[in-house]
Scaffold this active site. Sequence first.
Site, PDB file in Angstrom:
ATOM      1  N   GLY A   1       1.060   6.578  -9.016  1.00  0.00           N
ATOM      2  CA  GLY A   1      -0.181   6.101  -8.437  1.00  0.00           C
ATOM      3  C   GLY A   1      -1.025   7.247  -7.885  1.00  0.00           C
TER       4      GLY A   1
ATOM      5  CG  HIS B   1       8.444  -2.038 -12.975  1.00  0.00           C
ATOM      6  ND1 HIS B   1       9.464  -1.704 -12.119  1.00  0.00           N
ATOM      7  CD2 HIS B   1       8.733  -1.438 -14.150  1.00  0.00           C
ATOM      8  CE1 HIS B   1      10.325  -0.922 -12.755  1.00  0.00           C
ATOM      9  NE2 HIS B   1       9.903  -0.752 -13.986  1.00  0.00           N
TER      10      HIS B   1
ATOM     11  CE1 TYR C   1      -4.421   0.767  -0.095  1.00  0.00           C
ATOM     12  CE2 TYR C   1      -3.744   2.522   1.402  1.00  0.00           C
ATOM     13  CZ  TYR C   1      -4.693   1.969   0.542  1.00  0.00           C
ATOM     14  OH  TYR C   1      -5.882   2.608   0.336  1.00  0.00           O
TER      15      TYR C   1
ATOM     16  CG  ASP D   1       8.882   2.289 -15.787  1.00  0.00           C
ATOM     17  OD1 ASP D   1       7.817   2.906 -15.944  1.00  0.00           O
ATOM     18  OD2 ASP D   1       9.498   2.245 -14.705  1.00  0.00           O
TER      19      ASP D   1
ATOM     20  CB  ALA E   1      14.013  -3.793  -3.237  1.00  0.00           C
ATOM     21  N   GLY E   2      11.202  -5.015  -2.420  1.00  0.00           N
ATOM     22  CA  GLY E   2      10.343  -5.713  -1.459  1.00  0.00           C
ATOM     23  C   GLY E   2       9.771  -7.001  -2.040  1.00  0.00           C
TER      24      GLY E   2
ATOM     25  CD  GLU F   1      13.045  33.559 -18.329  1.00  0.00           C
ATOM     26  OE1 GLU F   1      12.943  32.641 -19.173  1.00  0.00           O
ATOM     27  OE2 GLU F   1      12.325  34.582 -18.345  1.00  0.00           O
TER      28      GLU F   1
END
Length: 348
Positions: A153, A124, A38, A208, A101-102, A244
């Site tokens: 997201g 992904h 989440y 990506d 990675a998780g 600018e």
Amino acid sequence: MAKINFGGVTEEVVTREEFPLAKAQDTLKEETIAIIGYGVQGPGQALNLRDNGFNVIIGQRKESKTWDKAVSDGWVPGETLFEIEEACEKGTIIQYLLSDAGQISLWPTVKKHLTAGKALYFSHGFGITYKERTGIVPPEDIDVILVAPKGSGTSLRRMFLEGRGLNSSYAIFQDATGKAKDRVVSLGIGVGSGYLFPTDFKKEVYSDLTGERGTLMGAIQGIFAAQYDVLRANGHSPSEAFNETVEELTQSLMPLVAENGMDWMYANCSTTAQRGALDWWKKFRDASKPVFEELYKEVAAGNEAQRSIDSNSKSDYREKLEVELKELRDSEMWQAGSEVRKLRPENN
Ligand SMILES: NC(=O)C1=CN([C@@H]2O[C@H](COP(=O)(O)OP(=O)(O)OC[C@H]3O[C@@H](n4cnc5c(N)ncnc54)[C@H](O)[C@@H]3O)[C@@H](O)[C@H]2O)C=CC1
Ligand SMILES: CC(=O)[C@](C)(O)C(=O)O
Ligand SMILES: [Mg+2]
Ligand SMILES: [Mg+2]
């Protein structure tokens, strides 16, 4: 699928006309969609799916900030909000939306619950494409699919609430059930994409990673910093240099590019500006192209993936990222930006 000519190349696109929301709802009416993670994509996709009438549950670590966020978004512990493993067990479609990675560290847990006929969904192509580095090799009797919204997201959710939509690419890596195509397109429509562009996992992740390191995030900051520094070194004030370099771009000129293309933006600037921009853009292209070529090679070799795995697998990765973000935020250019933003007339 509709055939559309993109600048001389014909491609296929799935449209909401050929695959309306009602068809997506019907396709997935027996499915339980478990959103694992989440963070940024998790809430965007989960809330859009819920509002679109799908059966959605969340899997998230308890005792985490994002668990509390899920509760405040209306997910109910024990009913629609569970620990990751329980959600994986209950879901027939597992939307794997942990950080890339998780996903590696949780893979052994998730894999146990990927029983025959389920679908594993990614946003992904990372985990599958770089499988030698991630160890993510799904069982053969499940569908493996991808919907990658082309944006944050946060934007996915905001644009959905505004009645707009953010387009996505989609891909099928494995079709074990014969239903992978209907499942992936239904999920794409469900998460709030208006149109769906076909791709494969490898093309998705290569483009990506190149895009976010390149023009979308990395290159743009680099080019801003270079111009800002040159203006400052030549005696321009911070506000003038920022206006600018960034403010005029985001507030005035990029909306024109978004609306109708680069020539339209040019045409709405002075002939002086047009002359100069038309003369100088090729020089910038030629100067930056070797860097983009190096970038693409690093992505294709897996080196970018490895760097991201190594740094984001450390237990203090969040704190480390925050330190670097703070460095950006505290730089003179972005401090000047913070003051300039307050002076937008609509902010008063
Ligand atoms: N951020 C975005 O808007 C986009 C992300 N994606 C992809 O979507 C997927 C999810 O990305 P984000 O939402 O950015 O992820 P994120 O970086 O926000 O992480 C999502 C969740 O994973 C949890 N997490 C991380 N490591 C964990 C671990 N070891 N164990 C348990 N939980 C862990 C975090 O606490 C967080 O709740 C990724 O594959 C990403 O590449 C695709 C398009 C855009
Ligand atoms: C928002 C998005 O699509 C990115 C930049 O690729 C990402 O967050 O990984
Ligand atoms: Mg992206
Ligand atoms: Mg990305």
